[in-house]
Design a protein around this motif. Structure first.
Motif, PDB file in Angstrom:
ATOM      1  N   GLU A 107     -15.887  75.247  75.827  1.00 17.20           N
ATOM      2  CA  GLU A 107     -16.974  75.809  76.539  1.00 17.20           C
ATOM      3  C   GLU A 107     -16.523  76.052  78.009  1.00 17.20           C
ATOM      4  O   GLU A 107     -16.658  77.034  78.735  1.00 17.20           O
ATOM      5  N   LYS A 108     -15.859  74.835  78.483  1.00 19.12           N
ATOM      6  CA  LYS A 108     -15.441  74.817  80.068  1.00 19.12           C
ATOM      7  C   LYS A 108     -14.101  75.806  80.111  1.00 19.12           C
ATOM      8  O   LYS A 108     -14.066  76.454  81.255  1.00 19.12           O
ATOM      9  N   VAL A 109     -13.337  75.951  79.074  1.00 20.05           N
ATOM     10  CA  VAL A 109     -12.199  76.919  79.454  1.00 20.05           C
ATOM     11  C   VAL A 109     -12.564  78.362  78.699  1.00 20.05           C
ATOM     12  O   VAL A 109     -11.750  79.200  78.759  1.00 20.05           O
ATOM     13  N   GLY A 110     -13.509  78.651  78.156  1.00 20.16           N
ATOM     14  CA  GLY A 110     -14.048  80.083  77.915  1.00 20.16           C
ATOM     15  C   GLY A 110     -13.677  80.395  76.403  1.00 20.16           C
ATOM     16  O   GLY A 110     -13.594  81.549  76.187  1.00 20.16           O
ATOM     17  N   LEU A 111     -13.376  79.332  75.675  1.00 28.52           N
ATOM     18  CA  LEU A 111     -12.992  79.884  74.292  1.00 28.52           C
ATOM     19  C   LEU A 111     -14.192  79.283  73.350  1.00 28.52           C
ATOM     20  O   LEU A 111     -15.071  78.191  73.770  1.00 28.52           O
ATOM     21  N   SER A 112     -14.147  79.545  72.133  1.00 27.36           N
ATOM     22  CA  SER A 112     -15.059  79.360  71.154  1.00 27.36           C
ATOM     23  C   SER A 112     -14.348  78.063  70.541  1.00 27.36           C
ATOM     24  O   SER A 112     -13.077  77.571  70.783  1.00 27.36           O
ATOM     25  N   PHE A 113     -15.321  77.149  69.979  1.00 24.57           N
ATOM     26  CA  PHE A 113     -14.761  75.947  69.283  1.00 24.57           C
ATOM     27  C   PHE A 113     -13.682  76.325  67.994  1.00 24.57           C
ATOM     28  O   PHE A 113     -12.398  75.445  68.156  1.00 24.57           O
ATOM     29  N   SER A 114     -13.693  77.363  67.423  1.00 24.71           N
ATOM     30  CA  SER A 114     -12.883  77.801  66.485  1.00 24.71           C
ATOM     31  C   SER A 114     -11.613  78.051  67.102  1.00 24.71           C
ATOM     32  O   SER A 114     -10.430  77.598  66.529  1.00 24.71           O
ATOM     33  N   VAL A 115     -11.535  78.764  67.938  1.00 29.34           N
ATOM     34  CA  VAL A 115     -10.321  79.257  68.687  1.00 29.34           C
ATOM     35  C   VAL A 115      -9.601  77.978  69.304  1.00 29.34           C
ATOM     36  O   VAL A 115      -8.185  77.672  69.068  1.00 29.34           O
ATOM     37  N   LEU A 116     -10.280  77.309  69.999  1.00 30.76           N
ATOM     38  CA  LEU A 116      -9.631  75.798  70.558  1.00 30.76           C
ATOM     39  C   LEU A 116      -9.073  74.965  69.464  1.00 30.76           C
ATOM     40  O   LEU A 116      -7.790  74.626  69.715  1.00 30.76           O
ATOM     41  N   SER A 117      -9.940  74.895  68.328  1.00 27.53           N
ATOM     42  CA  SER A 117      -9.313  74.438  66.980  1.00 27.53           C
ATOM     43  C   SER A 117      -7.778  74.711  66.718  1.00 27.53           C
ATOM     44  O   SER A 117      -6.969  73.971  66.328  1.00 27.53           O
ATOM     45  N   LYS A 118      -7.799  76.071  66.479  1.00 23.45           N
ATOM     46  CA  LYS A 118      -6.675  76.718  66.185  1.00 23.45           C
ATOM     47  C   LYS A 118      -5.355  76.638  67.008  1.00 23.45           C
ATOM     48  O   LYS A 118      -4.369  76.186  66.787  1.00 23.45           O
ATOM     49  N   VAL A 119      -5.903  76.554  68.233  1.00 25.77           N
ATOM     50  CA  VAL A 119      -4.861  76.423  69.315  1.00 25.77           C
ATOM     51  C   VAL A 119      -4.417  74.938  69.165  1.00 25.77           C
ATOM     52  O   VAL A 119      -3.034  74.867  69.246  1.00 25.77           O
ATOM     53  N   GLU A 120      -5.442  73.886  69.345  1.00 25.11           N
ATOM     54  CA  GLU A 120      -4.796  72.606  69.121  1.00 25.11           C
ATOM     55  C   GLU A 120      -3.864  72.194  67.897  1.00 25.11           C
ATOM     56  O   GLU A 120      -3.018  71.759  68.082  1.00 25.11           O
ATOM     57  N   ALA A 121      -4.174  72.957  66.772  1.00 27.10           N
ATOM     58  CA  ALA A 121      -3.431  73.046  65.517  1.00 27.10           C
ATOM     59  C   ALA A 121      -2.070  73.650  65.793  1.00 27.10           C
ATOM     60  O   ALA A 121      -1.357  73.399  64.680  1.00 27.10           O
ATOM     61  N   GLY A 122      -1.996  74.601  66.839  1.00 26.35           N
ATOM     62  CA  GLY A 122      -0.737  75.497  66.794  1.00 26.35           C
ATOM     63  C   GLY A 122      -0.769  76.675  66.045  1.00 26.35           C
ATOM     64  O   GLY A 122       0.494  77.294  65.849  1.00 26.35           O
ATOM     65  N   PHE A 123      -1.832  77.115  65.716  1.00 32.94           N
ATOM     66  CA  PHE A 123      -1.895  78.227  64.833  1.00 32.94           C
ATOM     67  C   PHE A 123      -2.258  79.562  65.690  1.00 32.94           C
ATOM     68  O   PHE A 123      -1.744  80.738  65.367  1.00 32.94           O
ATOM     69  N   LEU A 124      -2.608  79.201  67.087  1.00 34.93           N
ATOM     70  CA  LEU A 124      -2.865  80.481  67.960  1.00 34.93           C
ATOM     71  C   LEU A 124      -2.079  80.051  69.375  1.00 34.93           C
ATOM     72  O   LEU A 124      -2.183  78.929  69.764  1.00 34.93           O
ATOM     73  N   PRO A 125      -1.419  81.003  69.908  1.00 33.38           N
ATOM     74  CA  PRO A 125      -1.003  80.722  71.022  1.00 33.38           C
ATOM     75  C   PRO A 125      -2.109  80.633  72.254  1.00 33.38           C
ATOM     76  O   PRO A 125      -3.127  81.216  72.025  1.00 33.38           O
ATOM     77  N   VAL A 126      -1.402  80.308  73.617  1.00 31.41           N
ATOM     78  CA  VAL A 126      -2.445  80.185  74.554  1.00 31.41           C
ATOM     79  C   VAL A 126      -2.095  81.284  75.699  1.00 31.41           C
ATOM     80  O   VAL A 126      -0.881  81.274  76.129  1.00 31.41           O
ATOM     81  N   SER A 127      -3.174  82.011  75.975  1.00 28.97           N
ATOM     82  CA  SER A 127      -2.611  83.061  77.095  1.00 28.97           C
ATOM     83  C   SER A 127      -2.491  82.395  78.408  1.00 28.97           C
ATOM     84  O   SER A 127      -3.045  81.230  78.705  1.00 28.97           O
ATOM     85  N   LYS A 128      -1.990  83.200  79.317  1.00 25.16           N
ATOM     86  CA  LYS A 128      -1.854  82.706  80.837  1.00 25.16           C
ATOM     87  C   LYS A 128      -3.014  82.411  81.489  1.00 25.16           C
ATOM     88  O   LYS A 128      -3.379  81.438  82.267  1.00 25.16           O
ATOM     89  N   ARG A 129      -3.985  83.163  81.390  1.00 27.32           N
ATOM     90  CA  ARG A 129      -5.444  83.121  81.791  1.00 27.32           C
ATOM     91  C   ARG A 129      -5.834  81.752  81.259  1.00 27.32           C
ATOM     92  O   ARG A 129      -6.602  81.196  82.134  1.00 27.32           O
ATOM     93  N   THR A 130      -5.938  81.453  79.933  1.00 26.43           N
ATOM     94  CA  THR A 130      -6.513  80.017  79.206  1.00 26.43           C
ATOM     95  C   THR A 130      -5.968  78.853  80.076  1.00 26.43           C
ATOM     96  O   THR A 130      -6.557  78.266  80.318  1.00 26.43           O
ATOM     97  N   LYS A 131      -4.549  79.161  80.273  1.00 29.31           N
ATOM     98  CA  LYS A 131      -3.731  78.286  80.858  1.00 29.31           C
ATOM     99  C   LYS A 131      -4.418  77.726  81.868  1.00 29.31           C
ATOM    100  O   LYS A 131      -4.365  76.550  82.280  1.00 29.31           O
ATOM    101  N   VAL A 132      -4.218  78.735  83.003  1.00 28.46           N
ATOM    102  CA  VAL A 132      -4.737  78.393  84.370  1.00 28.46           C
ATOM    103  C   VAL A 132      -6.470  77.762  84.196  1.00 28.46           C
ATOM    104  O   VAL A 132      -6.571  76.803  84.843  1.00 28.46           O
ATOM    105  N   LYS A 133      -7.248  78.264  83.132  1.00 27.22           N
ATOM    106  CA  LYS A 133      -8.661  77.742  82.947  1.00 27.22           C
ATOM    107  C   LYS A 133      -8.541  76.180  82.559  1.00 27.22           C
ATOM    108  O   LYS A 133      -9.004  75.154  83.006  1.00 27.22           O
ATOM    109  N   ILE A 134      -7.359  75.607  81.812  1.00 24.34           N
ATOM    110  CA  ILE A 134      -7.328  74.537  81.330  1.00 24.34           C
ATOM    111  C   ILE A 134      -6.763  73.711  82.620  1.00 24.34           C
ATOM    112  O   ILE A 134      -7.195  72.368  82.633  1.00 24.34           O
TER     113      ILE A 134
END
Length: 76
Positions: free
Chosen positions: A22-49
């Motif tokens: 919620e704080k970085v503007g992703l859904s739980f599902s997307v964050l889970s997939k990012v953490e598992a390495g299934f989805l890349p992280v956009s530059k915009r999301t990196k800045v939010k992180i």
């Protein structure tokens, strides 16, 4: 920035996946997939992180260099 680094950063904030997402503007599902390495992280999301974790790009570059250095040491 890979998924395991993001999971580690999230852990350091003390936030659950849902709260962090919620704080970085992703859904739980997307964050889970990012953490598992299934989805890349956009530059915009990196800045939010970085903002949520109160770190900057220079710090993350240092982490990246340290990781590469460790891999070089493993090869010797």
């Amino acid at each position: 920035m890979n998924g395991s680094i993001i999971a580690l950063l999230r852990y350091q904030t003390g936030l659950s996946q849902q709260e962090f997402a919620e704080k970085v503007g992703l859904s739980f599902s997307v964050l889970s997939k990012v953490e598992a390495g299934f989805l890349p992280v956009s530059k915009r999301t990196k800045v939010k992180i970085y903002k949520v974790c109160q770190i900057d790009e220079d710090f993350m570059e240092l982490v990246k260099k340290m990781s590469l250095y460790d891999k070089l040491l493993e090869g010797n």
